[in-house]
Design a protein around this motif. Structure first.
Motif, PDB file in Angstrom:
ATOM      1  N   ILE A  51       0.832  -1.211   0.000  1.00  0.00           N
ATOM      2  CA  ILE A  51       0.000   0.000   0.000  1.00  0.00           C
ATOM      3  C   ILE A  51       0.863   1.256   0.000  1.00  0.00           C
ATOM      4  O   ILE A  51       0.656   2.184  -0.781  1.00  0.00           O
ATOM      5  N   LEU A  52       1.867   1.287   0.886  1.00  0.00           N
ATOM      6  CA  LEU A  52       2.700   2.484   0.999  1.00  0.00           C
ATOM      7  C   LEU A  52       3.561   2.691  -0.249  1.00  0.00           C
ATOM      8  O   LEU A  52       3.727   3.822  -0.718  1.00  0.00           O
ATOM      9  N   ILE A  53       4.123   1.611  -0.780  1.00  0.00           N
ATOM     10  CA  ILE A  53       4.914   1.731  -2.005  1.00  0.00           C
ATOM     11  C   ILE A  53       4.036   2.233  -3.148  1.00  0.00           C
ATOM     12  O   ILE A  53       4.415   3.126  -3.920  1.00  0.00           O
ATOM     13  N   GLY A  54       2.826   1.658  -3.257  1.00  0.00           N
ATOM     14  CA  GLY A  54       1.911   2.077  -4.313  1.00  0.00           C
ATOM     15  C   GLY A  54       1.519   3.537  -4.197  1.00  0.00           C
ATOM     16  O   GLY A  54       1.511   4.272  -5.191  1.00  0.00           O
ATOM     17  N   LEU A  55       1.206   3.967  -2.966  1.00  0.00           N
ATOM     18  CA  LEU A  55       0.836   5.372  -2.753  1.00  0.00           C
ATOM     19  C   LEU A  55       1.988   6.301  -3.110  1.00  0.00           C
ATOM     20  O   LEU A  55       1.787   7.371  -3.703  1.00  0.00           O
ATOM     21  N   GLY A  56       3.198   5.899  -2.755  1.00  0.00           N
ATOM     22  CA  GLY A  56       4.361   6.719  -3.076  1.00  0.00           C
ATOM     23  C   GLY A  56       4.568   6.853  -4.567  1.00  0.00           C
ATOM     24  O   GLY A  56       4.832   7.953  -5.073  1.00  0.00           O
ATOM     25  N   MET A  57       4.416   5.736  -5.281  1.00  0.00           N
ATOM     26  CA  MET A  57       4.634   5.763  -6.721  1.00  0.00           C
ATOM     27  C   MET A  57       3.499   6.465  -7.467  1.00  0.00           C
ATOM     28  O   MET A  57       3.688   6.960  -8.580  1.00  0.00           O
ATOM     29  N   GLN A  65       6.176  16.088  -0.146  1.00  0.00           N
ATOM     30  CA  GLN A  65       7.384  16.894  -0.279  1.00  0.00           C
ATOM     31  C   GLN A  65       7.052  18.327  -0.683  1.00  0.00           C
ATOM     32  O   GLN A  65       7.750  19.268  -0.300  1.00  0.00           O
ATOM     33  N   GLN A  66       5.974  18.514  -1.440  1.00  0.00           N
ATOM     34  CA  GLN A  66       5.585  19.840  -1.897  1.00  0.00           C
ATOM     35  C   GLN A  66       4.789  20.604  -0.849  1.00  0.00           C
ATOM     36  O   GLN A  66       4.667  21.827  -0.937  1.00  0.00           O
ATOM     37  N   MET A  67       4.238  19.892   0.132  1.00  0.00           N
ATOM     38  CA  MET A  67       3.410  20.521   1.160  1.00  0.00           C
ATOM     39  C   MET A  67       3.998  20.208   2.538  1.00  0.00           C
ATOM     40  O   MET A  67       3.570  19.254   3.205  1.00  0.00           O
ATOM     41  N   PRO A  68       5.020  20.970   2.960  1.00  0.00           N
ATOM     42  CA  PRO A  68       5.689  20.701   4.245  1.00  0.00           C
ATOM     43  C   PRO A  68       4.732  20.690   5.437  1.00  0.00           C
ATOM     44  O   PRO A  68       4.906  19.915   6.368  1.00  0.00           O
ATOM     45  N   GLY A  69       3.707  21.545   5.393  1.00  0.00           N
ATOM     46  CA  GLY A  69       2.757  21.590   6.501  1.00  0.00           C
ATOM     47  C   GLY A  69       1.995  20.281   6.643  1.00  0.00           C
ATOM     48  O   GLY A  69       1.807  19.769   7.758  1.00  0.00           O
ATOM     49  N   LEU A 131       7.276   4.822   1.661  1.00  0.00           N
ATOM     50  CA  LEU A 131       6.527   5.745   0.815  1.00  0.00           C
ATOM     51  C   LEU A 131       7.429   6.782   0.164  1.00  0.00           C
ATOM     52  O   LEU A 131       7.401   6.966  -1.052  1.00  0.00           O
ATOM     53  N   LEU A 132       8.264   7.446   0.969  1.00  0.00           N
ATOM     54  CA  LEU A 132       9.060   8.553   0.441  1.00  0.00           C
ATOM     55  C   LEU A 132      10.286   8.091  -0.337  1.00  0.00           C
ATOM     56  O   LEU A 132      10.577   8.620  -1.406  1.00  0.00           O
ATOM     57  N   ALA A 139       8.702   6.300  -8.680  1.00  0.00           N
ATOM     58  CA  ALA A 139       7.933   7.269  -9.470  1.00  0.00           C
ATOM     59  C   ALA A 139       8.786   7.968 -10.519  1.00  0.00           C
ATOM     60  O   ALA A 139       8.257   8.492 -11.510  1.00  0.00           O
ATOM     61  N   THR A 140      10.106   8.006 -10.316  1.00  0.00           N
ATOM     62  CA  THR A 140      10.984   8.677 -11.285  1.00  0.00           C
ATOM     63  C   THR A 140      11.271   7.813 -12.512  1.00  0.00           C
ATOM     64  O   THR A 140      11.792   8.323 -13.507  1.00  0.00           O
ATOM     65  N   LEU A 141      10.957   6.517 -12.421  1.00  0.00           N
ATOM     66  CA  LEU A 141      11.223   5.616 -13.545  1.00  0.00           C
ATOM     67  C   LEU A 141      10.171   5.787 -14.631  1.00  0.00           C
ATOM     68  O   LEU A 141       9.047   6.239 -14.367  1.00  0.00           O
ATOM     69  N   ILE A 142      10.524   5.414 -15.840  1.00  0.00           N
ATOM     70  CA  ILE A 142       9.540   5.454 -16.916  1.00  0.00           C
ATOM     71  C   ILE A 142       8.479   4.387 -16.643  1.00  0.00           C
ATOM     72  O   ILE A 142       8.761   3.353 -16.024  1.00  0.00           O
ATOM     73  N   PRO A 143       7.238   4.614 -17.053  1.00  0.00           N
ATOM     74  CA  PRO A 143       6.127   3.705 -16.724  1.00  0.00           C
ATOM     75  C   PRO A 143       6.404   2.219 -16.978  1.00  0.00           C
ATOM     76  O   PRO A 143       6.041   1.397 -16.126  1.00  0.00           O
TER      77      PRO A 143
END
Length: 208
Positions: A51-57, A65-69, A131-132, A139-143
């Motif tokens: 679940i966590l890996i999937g959510l991260g990807m 990372q874009q929303m520190p709050g 996740l992170l 997520a940085t890899l090509i599909p």
């Protein structure tokens, strides 16, 4: 079709992240020692990682990372959760109830498994590793390569938690002597959970 290079990348990164016992591993150790089903424990451990890996990807890692709050709020809630479970385990370790010569038994209401699921999904340390880190790299890899990478990371989870549970079952068999099966054994298990949970909560709080 699986890409061997991406799969190996995911496998090695996954092993690097998972082979470091934390609160989740301590809970799995405790539940194994009290006789919980190994298949259920491995399924929960691996399933929550999936679940966590999937959510991260899928982009949750980028959002945090874009929303520190939002990330700070999530970490705060996770730290509070760890501390609460640590206090609960410490209270259990301080109690003197239970048979004097019996290993602790898994709660009939499944509370041990539910606690494992909650800690696995909401432990900030798990977010950082699974996740992170793993999710962000994937997520940085090509599909076309993402599935192979994720499969490698999940395989690492299966390997680690299978070995961890098997090792704990071996330890359980060694706890067959009456002195090892006393109430002190149960208190030590709960004390170990308390130390791991509260220690991780303090460490994460100081790093904020």
């Amino acid at each position: 079709m699986l890409d061997i290079s991406a799969l190996t990348h995911g496998l090695l990164l996954g092993l690097a992240m998972f082979v470091a016992p934390g609160p989740k591993d301590i809970l799995i150790l405790r539940e194994t020692l009290v006789g919980q089903s190994p298949a259920k424990l491995i399924a929960i451990a691996v399933g929550t990682d999936v679940i966590l890996i999937g959510l991260g990807m899928l982009g949750l890692s980028a959002l945090l990372q874009q929303m520190p709050g939002l990330r700070l709020l999530a970490q705060g809630l996770g730290i509070a959760l760890l501390a609460a479970h640590g206090v609960q385990a410490a209270c259990a370790a301080a109690r003197h109830d239970g048979p004097e010569h019996a290993l602790p038994a898994p709660p009939p209401d499944g509370s041990g498994l539910r606690r494992l699921i909650v800690v696995s999904l909401f432990n900030p340390a798990a977010w950082l590793d699974t996740l992170l880190v793993i999710g962000t790299v994937g997520a940085t890899l090509i599909p076309p390569l993402r599935f192979s990478f994720a499969a490698g990371a999940v395989t690492a989870s299966v390997i680690w938690f299978s070995l961890w549970v098997l090792g704990a079952r071996s330890a359980r068999r060694l706890m067959g002597a009456p002195h090892a099966r006393s109430i002190q054994g149960r208190r030590l298990l709960d004390a170990g959970v308390a130390i791991a949970m509260i220690g991780m909560a303090l460490s994460l709080a100081l790093s904020l």
